[in-house]
Structures are given as structure tokens and as C-alpha cells.
Design a protein around this motif. Structure first.
Motif, PDB file in Angstrom:
ATOM      1  N   ALA A  81     -17.126  23.941  -8.737  1.00  0.00           N
ATOM      2  CA  ALA A  81     -16.036  24.859  -8.386  1.00  0.00           C
ATOM      3  C   ALA A  81     -16.556  26.166  -7.784  1.00  0.00           C
ATOM      4  O   ALA A  81     -15.843  26.844  -7.050  1.00  0.00           O
ATOM      5  CB  ALA A  81     -15.187  25.155  -9.610  1.00  0.00           C
ATOM      6  N   GLU A  82     -17.814  26.519  -8.076  1.00  0.00           N
ATOM      7  CA  GLU A  82     -18.377  27.772  -7.582  1.00  0.00           C
ATOM      8  C   GLU A  82     -19.232  27.596  -6.328  1.00  0.00           C
ATOM      9  O   GLU A  82     -19.702  28.562  -5.754  1.00  0.00           O
ATOM     10  CB  GLU A  82     -19.245  28.417  -8.662  1.00  0.00           C
ATOM     11  CG  GLU A  82     -18.455  28.837  -9.882  1.00  0.00           C
ATOM     12  CD  GLU A  82     -19.369  29.380 -10.974  1.00  0.00           C
ATOM     13  OE1 GLU A  82     -20.507  29.799 -10.660  1.00  0.00           O
ATOM     14  OE2 GLU A  82     -18.946  29.382 -12.125  1.00  0.00           O
ATOM     15  N   ARG A  83     -19.459  26.344  -5.915  1.00  0.00           N
ATOM     16  CA  ARG A  83     -20.298  26.085  -4.751  1.00  0.00           C
ATOM     17  C   ARG A  83     -19.541  26.350  -3.454  1.00  0.00           C
ATOM     18  O   ARG A  83     -18.346  26.108  -3.374  1.00  0.00           O
ATOM     19  CB  ARG A  83     -20.752  24.629  -4.734  1.00  0.00           C
ATOM     20  CG  ARG A  83     -21.881  24.365  -5.648  1.00  0.00           C
ATOM     21  CD  ARG A  83     -22.389  22.945  -5.451  1.00  0.00           C
ATOM     22  NE  ARG A  83     -22.666  22.438  -6.764  1.00  0.00           N
ATOM     23  CZ  ARG A  83     -22.239  21.287  -7.243  1.00  0.00           C
ATOM     24  NH1 ARG A  83     -21.529  20.470  -6.515  1.00  0.00           N
ATOM     25  NH2 ARG A  83     -22.531  20.939  -8.462  1.00  0.00           N
ATOM     26  N   PRO A  84     -20.263  26.792  -2.429  1.00  0.00           N
ATOM     27  CA  PRO A  84     -19.629  26.922  -1.111  1.00  0.00           C
ATOM     28  C   PRO A  84     -19.101  25.559  -0.656  1.00  0.00           C
ATOM     29  O   PRO A  84     -19.678  24.528  -0.984  1.00  0.00           O
ATOM     30  CB  PRO A  84     -20.779  27.392  -0.211  1.00  0.00           C
ATOM     31  CG  PRO A  84     -21.807  27.954  -1.138  1.00  0.00           C
ATOM     32  CD  PRO A  84     -21.661  27.197  -2.423  1.00  0.00           C
ATOM     33  N   THR A  85     -18.008  25.573   0.111  1.00  0.00           N
ATOM     34  CA  THR A  85     -17.391  24.300   0.511  1.00  0.00           C
ATOM     35  C   THR A  85     -17.645  23.937   1.968  1.00  0.00           C
ATOM     36  O   THR A  85     -17.223  22.875   2.405  1.00  0.00           O
ATOM     37  CB  THR A  85     -15.869  24.342   0.267  1.00  0.00           C
ATOM     38  OG1 THR A  85     -15.327  25.431   1.017  1.00  0.00           O
ATOM     39  CG2 THR A  85     -15.557  24.512  -1.211  1.00  0.00           C
ATOM     40  N   SER A  86     -18.321  24.794   2.711  1.00  0.00           N
ATOM     41  CA  SER A  86     -18.618  24.487   4.108  1.00  0.00           C
ATOM     42  C   SER A  86     -20.027  24.979   4.432  1.00  0.00           C
ATOM     43  O   SER A  86     -20.618  25.763   3.681  1.00  0.00           O
ATOM     44  CB  SER A  86     -17.605  25.172   5.028  1.00  0.00           C
ATOM     45  OG  SER A  86     -17.796  26.580   4.994  1.00  0.00           O
ATOM     46  N   VAL A  87     -20.541  24.528   5.551  1.00  0.00           N
ATOM     47  CA  VAL A  87     -21.854  24.993   5.992  1.00  0.00           C
ATOM     48  C   VAL A  87     -21.817  26.503   6.202  1.00  0.00           C
ATOM     49  O   VAL A  87     -22.728  27.222   5.774  1.00  0.00           O
ATOM     50  CB  VAL A  87     -22.282  24.271   7.288  1.00  0.00           C
ATOM     51  CG1 VAL A  87     -23.570  24.858   7.838  1.00  0.00           C
ATOM     52  CG2 VAL A  87     -22.438  22.785   7.053  1.00  0.00           C
ATOM     53  N   GLU A  88     -20.756  26.986   6.814  1.00  0.00           N
ATOM     54  CA  GLU A  88     -20.653  28.420   7.084  1.00  0.00           C
ATOM     55  C   GLU A  88     -20.671  29.235   5.787  1.00  0.00           C
ATOM     56  O   GLU A  88     -21.361  30.256   5.703  1.00  0.00           O
ATOM     57  CB  GLU A  88     -19.380  28.728   7.883  1.00  0.00           C
ATOM     58  CG  GLU A  88     -19.405  28.192   9.304  1.00  0.00           C
ATOM     59  CD  GLU A  88     -18.992  26.717   9.429  1.00  0.00           C
ATOM     60  OE1 GLU A  88     -18.698  26.071   8.401  1.00  0.00           O
ATOM     61  OE2 GLU A  88     -18.981  26.216  10.555  1.00  0.00           O
ATOM     62  N   GLU A  89     -19.896  28.787   4.783  1.00  0.00           N
ATOM     63  CA  GLU A  89     -19.886  29.492   3.492  1.00  0.00           C
ATOM     64  C   GLU A  89     -21.259  29.424   2.828  1.00  0.00           C
ATOM     65  O   GLU A  89     -21.717  30.398   2.222  1.00  0.00           O
ATOM     66  CB  GLU A  89     -18.837  28.887   2.561  1.00  0.00           C
ATOM     67  CG  GLU A  89     -17.416  29.229   2.919  1.00  0.00           C
ATOM     68  CD  GLU A  89     -16.415  28.602   1.954  1.00  0.00           C
ATOM     69  OE1 GLU A  89     -16.821  28.088   0.893  1.00  0.00           O
ATOM     70  OE2 GLU A  89     -15.216  28.620   2.277  1.00  0.00           O
ATOM     71  N   SER A  90     -21.901  28.277   2.924  1.00  0.00           N
ATOM     72  CA  SER A  90     -23.240  28.130   2.341  1.00  0.00           C
ATOM     73  C   SER A  90     -24.217  29.099   2.987  1.00  0.00           C
ATOM     74  O   SER A  90     -25.009  29.755   2.297  1.00  0.00           O
ATOM     75  CB  SER A  90     -23.741  26.695   2.522  1.00  0.00           C
ATOM     76  OG  SER A  90     -22.940  25.792   1.808  1.00  0.00           O
TER      77      SER A  90
END
Length: 156
Positions: A81-90
Motif C-alpha cells: 500500500a505504501e509502494r509507488p504505483t508507477s515508474v514515475e512515482e518510483s
């Protein structure tokens, strides 16, 4: 059909699945690090050198991260739930110094940023790049394309 594509994305396609798979080539993986990261200037980093740092993706994406001394790092691996969900967010999280991600080298070529360094990673298996197409969709153009790709790789 979207559910059928999930095994392609994860790389866990089995024989008899809905897709014809043509392996193309292995692609090395790299670690995405903040340009301020202590290892950002290294030419190559072994996965064990990253144990003190937070992995910002599902550890299943980096199987070498599981089942060894990396188990201690699981506490630093954020819950889903706390992980980025897209490459951009990561990449935003990496740039902020929150942690690192492991990506295929081709993805790193596409997502260039001045605040991110991509460092060659050792101790992890490469990802196989493959051509996949639905077995039940018999289209001459797809078959022809697959044959061209196989022939081109055979001569490379």
C-alpha cells in the motif's frame, strides 16, 4: 484479456498458456539511485552492497533479494500500500533519497533524469525480452513479424 497479460508482465508465463513466446535477448538490470546516493558514482554495484538501503518495489521483482541475508532488509521494504504505483512515482521516490529500485537497462535508457543515476547491477539475473502474441489469434502479419524477428536475431 487484461488478466491474461499479467503473467507476461511478471515473466511467469508457462507452456500451454494463451501466448506464443519468442525469447529475444537477455537484458541486464540496473539500480536506480538518487544522484546524492553514496553508490551513485560507482560503475557497478553488487546487490549485496544495497542491503542497507530501502528497496521501493515488490521484493518479488528482485528474487535475489529474498531467501538470503536480504531477509533482514524485508523490514525496510515498504508494504504494498505504501509502494509507488508507477515508474514515475518510483523515480520521484528514488530522487528524494527514499530508496532504490531495480529496472531493466532499456527502461533506464527511456527514463533519464538529472537527479537519478543508473548503476550497472551484478548479482541479479537479467530479464528476458520476448515477443509475445496470442496463440488463438492466427494472423499472417503476426506470424510474419515473428519470423522476421527470429531471422534478424539469428543473424545478429
Amino acid at each position: 484479456m487484461l488478466q491474461a497479460v499479467a503473467p507476461l508482465r511478471t515473466g511467469y508465463v508457462q507452456d500451454g498458456d494463451l501466448f506464443e513466446i519468442v525469447p529475444l535477448y537477455p537484458e541486464p538490470r540496473v539500480a536506480a539511485l538518487s544522484d546524492e546516493h553514496p553508490l551513485a558514482q560507482a560503475g557497478t554495484v553488487h546487490i549485496t552492497e544495497l542491503t542497507p538501503y530501502r528497496l521501493l518495489q515488490d521484493s518479488a521483482d528482485v528474487p535475489e533479494w529474498r531467501g538470503t541475508e536480504f531477509d533482514a532488509a524485508a523490514a525496510r521494504n515498504p508494504p504494498e500500500a505504501e509502494r509507488p504505483t508507477s515508474v514515475e512515482e518510483s523515480l520521484e521516490a528514488v530522487a528524494s533519497g527514499t530508496g532504490f529500485i531495480v529496472v531493466p537497462a532499456g527502461l533506464a535508457d527511456f527514463y533519464r533524469r538529472p537527479d537519478i543515476r543508473y548503476v550497472q547491477l551484478t548479482g541479479v539475473a537479467p530479464r528476458m525480452v520476448a515477443l509475445a502474441y496470442a496463440r488463438n489469434r492466427k494472423m499472417p502479419s503476426i506470424d510474419q513479424f515473428a519470423k522476421i524477428v527470429i531471422a534478424a536475431l539469428g543473424s545478429a
